[in-house]
Design a protein around this motif. Sequence first.
Motif, mmCIF file in Angstrom:
data_model
loop_
_atom_site.group_PDB
_atom_site.id
_atom_site.type_symbol
_atom_site.label_atom_id
_atom_site.label_comp_id
_atom_site.label_asym_id
_atom_site.label_seq_id
_atom_site.Cartn_x
_atom_site.Cartn_y
_atom_site.Cartn_z
ATOM 1 N N GLY A 244 0.805 -1.209 0.000
ATOM 2 C CA GLY A 244 0.000 0.000 0.000
ATOM 3 C C GLY A 244 0.841 1.264 0.000
ATOM 4 O O GLY A 244 0.583 2.203 -0.759
ATOM 5 N N LEU A 245 1.869 1.291 0.837
ATOM 6 C CA LEU A 245 2.750 2.460 0.889
ATOM 7 C C LEU A 245 3.513 2.644 -0.417
ATOM 8 O O LEU A 245 3.679 3.763 -0.909
ATOM 9 C CB LEU A 245 3.727 2.328 2.059
ATOM 10 C CG LEU A 245 3.118 2.396 3.464
ATOM 11 C CD1 LEU A 245 4.184 2.126 4.516
ATOM 12 C CD2 LEU A 245 2.475 3.751 3.697
ATOM 13 N N GLN A 246 3.984 1.544 -0.999
ATOM 14 C CA GLN A 246 4.734 1.635 -2.244
ATOM 15 C C GLN A 246 3.846 2.091 -3.396
ATOM 16 O O GLN A 246 4.277 2.861 -4.253
ATOM 17 C CB GLN A 246 5.365 0.278 -2.575
ATOM 18 C CG GLN A 246 6.437 -0.175 -1.607
ATOM 19 C CD GLN A 246 7.628 0.766 -1.583
ATOM 20 O OE1 GLN A 246 7.981 1.364 -2.582
ATOM 21 N NE2 GLN A 246 8.255 0.883 -0.430
ATOM 22 N N LEU A 247 2.603 1.632 -3.430
ATOM 23 C CA LEU A 247 1.693 2.047 -4.498
ATOM 24 C C LEU A 247 1.397 3.535 -4.407
ATOM 25 O O LEU A 247 1.385 4.238 -5.422
ATOM 26 C CB LEU A 247 0.390 1.244 -4.415
ATOM 27 C CG LEU A 247 -0.680 1.581 -5.467
ATOM 28 C CD1 LEU A 247 -0.128 1.403 -6.870
ATOM 29 C CD2 LEU A 247 -1.914 0.725 -5.268
ATOM 30 N N GLY A 248 1.172 4.033 -3.196
ATOM 31 C CA GLY A 248 0.972 5.460 -3.042
ATOM 32 C C GLY A 248 2.182 6.266 -3.458
ATOM 33 O O GLY A 248 2.061 7.323 -4.076
ATOM 34 N N GLY A 249 3.376 5.753 -3.131
ATOM 35 C CA GLY A 249 4.600 6.451 -3.523
ATOM 36 C C GLY A 249 4.842 6.436 -5.011
ATOM 37 O O GLY A 249 5.401 7.389 -5.575
ATOM 38 N N LEU A 250 4.418 5.379 -5.687
ATOM 39 C CA LEU A 250 4.648 5.287 -7.130
ATOM 40 C C LEU A 250 3.867 6.343 -7.899
ATOM 41 O O LEU A 250 4.325 6.814 -8.941
ATOM 42 C CB LEU A 250 4.250 3.892 -7.636
ATOM 43 C CG LEU A 250 5.241 2.755 -7.386
ATOM 44 C CD1 LEU A 250 4.696 1.466 -7.973
ATOM 45 C CD2 LEU A 250 6.596 3.063 -7.980
ATOM 46 N N ILE A 251 2.688 6.694 -7.420
ATOM 47 C CA ILE A 251 1.860 7.653 -8.144
ATOM 48 C C ILE A 251 2.579 8.989 -8.294
ATOM 49 O O ILE A 251 2.421 9.692 -9.284
ATOM 50 C CB ILE A 251 0.505 7.815 -7.431
ATOM 51 C CG1 ILE A 251 -0.274 6.487 -7.520
ATOM 52 C CG2 ILE A 251 -0.311 8.944 -8.038
ATOM 53 C CD1 ILE A 251 -1.592 6.517 -6.816
ATOM 54 N N SER A 252 3.393 9.334 -7.301
ATOM 55 C CA SER A 252 4.148 10.586 -7.394
ATOM 56 C C SER A 252 5.639 10.358 -7.605
ATOM 57 O O SER A 252 6.370 11.312 -7.885
ATOM 58 C CB SER A 252 3.957 11.404 -6.106
ATOM 59 O OG SER A 252 4.434 10.678 -4.985
ATOM 60 N N GLY A 253 6.097 9.100 -7.471
ATOM 61 C CA GLY A 253 7.534 8.848 -7.492
ATOM 62 C C GLY A 253 8.061 8.155 -8.726
ATOM 63 O O GLY A 253 9.216 7.727 -8.751
ATOM 64 N N ALA A 254 7.229 8.038 -9.770
ATOM 65 C CA ALA A 254 7.682 7.378 -10.993
ATOM 66 C C ALA A 254 8.256 8.382 -11.988
ATOM 67 O O ALA A 254 8.237 8.142 -13.198
ATOM 68 C CB ALA A 254 6.525 6.611 -11.626
#
Length: 318
Positions: A244-254
Motif C-alpha cells: 500500500g505504501l509503495q503504491l501510493g509512492g509510485l503515483i508521485s515517485g515514478a
Amino acid sequence: MARYLLTRAWQSALTLLLSTIVVFVGVRALPGDPALALAGEDRSPEALEAIRRHYGLDQPLPVQFAQYVERVAQGDFGVSIRTGTPVSSMLTTALPVTVELSVLAIAIASLLGVGAGVLAAVRRGRPAEWFANALALIGLSVPHFWLGLLAILYLSVATGLFPASGFVPLLEDPVDNLHHIVLPAVILGTGLAAIIMRQTRSAMLDSLSSDYVRTAKAKGLRPRAVVTRHALRNSLIVVVTVVGLQLGGLISGAVVTEQIFGLPGFGKMTIDAVFQRDYPVIQAVVLLTATAYIVINFFVDLLYSVIDPRIRVTGNPA
C-alpha cells in the motif's frame, strides 16, 4: 465492523483536510512571485496588479483557501498560470498513464516479491534463499535509471522487442498499450520486488517459528497447507502495508522512469509546474498524491480486517 469503518473514514477525512491546508500554505511559501513570471517583459506595477487580481493572488490567504476548497469540491482545480489550460484537463491526460504504470509495476513486484520471499523463508539456509537474497540485493542496489537505459539499449534498440518510448492509451489499443507499458513497469517493479521480498521473508520466518504453525504441523497438515493457509496469511499484514505504501509512492515517485521512457505522466507535468511556479498545477498534483495515499491506506485498513478478523474488534493490527 461498522464502527471500525466509520472510525477509519473520519480519520481519513480529517487527514485529507489537514493535507489540503498544508498543500495550500506550502505552495504559497515557495520562493518567487508568480505574477513576475507571468508578466514577462512587462513588469510594470499596473501589469503585476492586474495579474494578481485576475488570478486572485491579491486576496487574503483565508479567502483564497475558501475559494480553492469550493472549486476543488466541484472538481475544478483552476487554470494553469503558464498555459491557460484547465488543470483538470491536464490531470485527465497525465493521471491514467501514471496510474496504469504504478498498478502494473506493483502487480509485478508483488508477484515476484511475495513468491521469492516465501521461497526464501521456507528454504532457509539453502541455495534458494541465497539466490533470492542475492537478487533482492541487486534489485535494491541497481538504480532504476541505469537499468532503464540498459533495457532500452538491448531490448529496444538492439533487438526491437519493445518500443523505446511513447505511450498508447489503453482504450485505443490494449495490445499496443501493453507493449509500450510493460518494459517501464518491469523496470520500476524490480526495486519494489526486492523490498517486498525482504519484508515477506522476515514476516514468514516469524510465522513459521510461531506456536500455531508448530501445532498445525503436529496435527499432520500438509506442508503446503501450513505455509499458505497459516504462515502466509498471518504474514500478509506486513506485506499489504508495504504494498500500500509503495503504491501510493509510485503515483508521485515514478518521475525518473517516466522521463526515461518518454511517458506523458505525472512526472513531467510536476517538474514543469515546480520550475514555472504554476500554483494551480502544483496544488492539484500534491493534493491528488495526498488523496491517493489516504484512499490506499483506507483500503489497506479494510484488508487488515479481512486478513485478521481480530482487527475488526480491537481496531489495531494484532
